[in-house]
Design an enzyme around this catalytic site. Sequence first.
Site, PDB file in Angstrom:
ATOM      1  N   ILE A  12     -22.252 -15.981 -22.544  1.00 60.00           N
ATOM      2  CA  ILE A  12     -21.015 -15.764 -21.783  1.00 60.00           C
ATOM      3  C   ILE A  12     -19.973 -16.822 -22.171  1.00 60.00           C
ATOM      4  O   ILE A  12     -18.777 -16.546 -22.291  1.00 60.00           O
ATOM      5  CB  ILE A  12     -21.293 -15.776 -20.259  1.00 60.00           C
ATOM      6  CG1 ILE A  12     -22.399 -14.765 -19.918  1.00 60.00           C
ATOM      7  CG2 ILE A  12     -20.029 -15.461 -19.476  1.00 60.00           C
ATOM      8  CD1 ILE A  12     -22.935 -14.870 -18.492  1.00 60.00           C
ATOM      9  N   SER A 124     -24.538 -16.365  -9.621  1.00 58.11           N
ATOM     10  CA  SER A 124     -25.187 -15.112 -10.002  1.00 58.11           C
ATOM     11  C   SER A 124     -25.401 -14.231  -8.773  1.00 58.11           C
ATOM     12  O   SER A 124     -25.627 -14.734  -7.663  1.00 58.11           O
ATOM     13  CB  SER A 124     -26.540 -15.463 -10.622  1.00 58.11           C
ATOM     14  OG  SER A 124     -27.355 -14.325 -10.732  1.00 58.11           O
ATOM     15  N   TYR A 148     -35.160 -20.168 -10.515  1.00 62.19           N
ATOM     16  CA  TYR A 148     -33.847 -19.987 -11.150  1.00 62.19           C
ATOM     17  C   TYR A 148     -32.789 -19.666 -10.085  1.00 62.19           C
ATOM     18  O   TYR A 148     -31.739 -20.309 -10.001  1.00 62.19           O
ATOM     19  CB  TYR A 148     -33.893 -18.870 -12.205  1.00 62.19           C
ATOM     20  CG  TYR A 148     -32.514 -18.431 -12.624  1.00 62.19           C
ATOM     21  CD1 TYR A 148     -31.701 -19.258 -13.390  1.00 62.19           C
ATOM     22  CD2 TYR A 148     -31.980 -17.212 -12.191  1.00 62.19           C
ATOM     23  CE1 TYR A 148     -30.411 -18.876 -13.731  1.00 62.19           C
ATOM     24  CE2 TYR A 148     -30.694 -16.817 -12.526  1.00 62.19           C
ATOM     25  CZ  TYR A 148     -29.915 -17.651 -13.294  1.00 62.19           C
ATOM     26  OH  TYR A 148     -28.625 -17.274 -13.621  1.00 62.19           O
ATOM     27  N   LYS A 152     -29.360 -21.820  -8.425  1.00 62.83           N
ATOM     28  CA  LYS A 152     -27.972 -21.364  -8.228  1.00 62.83           C
ATOM     29  C   LYS A 152     -27.528 -21.559  -6.771  1.00 62.83           C
ATOM     30  O   LYS A 152     -26.418 -22.025  -6.504  1.00 62.83           O
ATOM     31  CB  LYS A 152     -27.839 -19.886  -8.617  1.00 62.83           C
ATOM     32  CG  LYS A 152     -28.035 -19.607 -10.090  1.00 62.83           C
ATOM     33  CD  LYS A 152     -26.901 -20.165 -10.931  1.00 62.83           C
ATOM     34  CE  LYS A 152     -27.146 -20.012 -12.406  1.00 62.83           C
ATOM     35  NZ  LYS A 152     -26.283 -20.841 -13.253  1.00 62.83           N
TER      36      LYS A 152
END
Length: 340
Positions: A12, A124, A148, A152
């Site tokens: 990204i 996310s 994970y 975030k």
Amino acid sequence: MSILITGGAGYIGSHTCVTLIEAGYEVIIYDNLSNASHESIKRIEMITEQDITLIEADIQDKQALHKVFETYTIDAVIHFAGLKAVGESVQKPLTYYQNNIAGTLTLLEVMQAHHCKQIVFSSSATVYGDPASCPITEDFPLSATNPYGRSKLFIEEILRDMYRSDTEWKIVLLRYFNPIGAHPSGTIGEDPNGIPNNLVPFIAQTAIGKRDSLAIFGDDYDTHDGTGVRDYIHVMDLAQGHLDALDRISTFSEVMTINLGTGKGYSVLDVLKAFEKSVGKTIPYHIAPRRPGDIASCYADPSYAKKILGWQATRDINQMCQDSWRWQSNNPNGYNKEAQ
Ligand code: NAD
Ligand code: WQD
């Protein structure tokens, strides 16, 4: 305006660099190349016809970060750097917490020391856990089902605390849904290591003959065809969202939390069909058991992004698949030219 882009050599980040440079921003890429290569930097240079400054270093390296802020006047940071493989995070939680959370703490400490208080963070849709319904608005309850996702969530909270401690901070949390696609030139794109975890890279590698058959994880979900539904978003639309956030960041007077999705949900079979159309042939698949941790449906209500940033996705699923396929077929082995 000079923007420090952590993780700017990655998927990204590289697309966002192109968009920012074309809009007139100066970018400095800071990346340890743990999941990227020098080749992606060369490709950004090819597309933009500009030399790129790459600092090859870790966000946990405080000295290296200080040096960057001493050397350049950084107006804002876009913070992409992080590890992102859900399954690996379950196996190696400490690695994920160290890299993603401790790395972000170091980055924030150094930014603060140099009075750079503008940051756009890559969050996310995973922070919504298993949402009670769709479309998902930014005020839905948050949860995480793996390290994970938890990294975030924690970083979002840390950034909110930074703002509470000092309201001069300008913070934008961008919650991406499922990024796919590639730059229309087919020069940069997603280059996963080993067997892809994500759907579209796996389909693309099956289409080019590197994989025998796509395993569809479950066909008994409560969706229109029984396969999982997601909000796939073109990476160039995401890149534009970062540009729009940067253009407005100095005007924000609270932490801005914004979904970046299209608002449309496509099933695994829908994506497969769109990809087959781009390739011009059928792609082998078989039905496999559900993947642990997967949810039936996840798609955004993107209306807040439109209201706050004037942003909305403009590329449809066919364009996403065409651009993914162009990247894959031009670069069968990703950035590893020697293997091609
Ligand atoms: P990517 O792996 O392609 O890019 C991340 C980049 O960060 C890589 O170039 C890697 O080398 C670098 N990096 C990792 N740890 C670092 C460290 N400690 N120091 C310096 N550089 C480091 O991933 P991506 O898909 O481009 O994702 C970018 C960001 O967006 C990540 O934070 C990811 O969690 C988040 N995100 C991605 C998705 C997705 O599906 N791709 C969805 C939502 C959020
Ligand atoms: C999409 C759909 C699968 C592969 C992940 C992370 C999330 C975010 C984006 C970073 C699902 C199905 C997949 C395959 C399949 N990343 N599938 N066969 O799981 O929505 O999200 O990436 O923040 O945190 O969890 O994306 O591309 O893996 O899966 O059938 O070989 O495709 O079951 O329905 P996901 P995905």
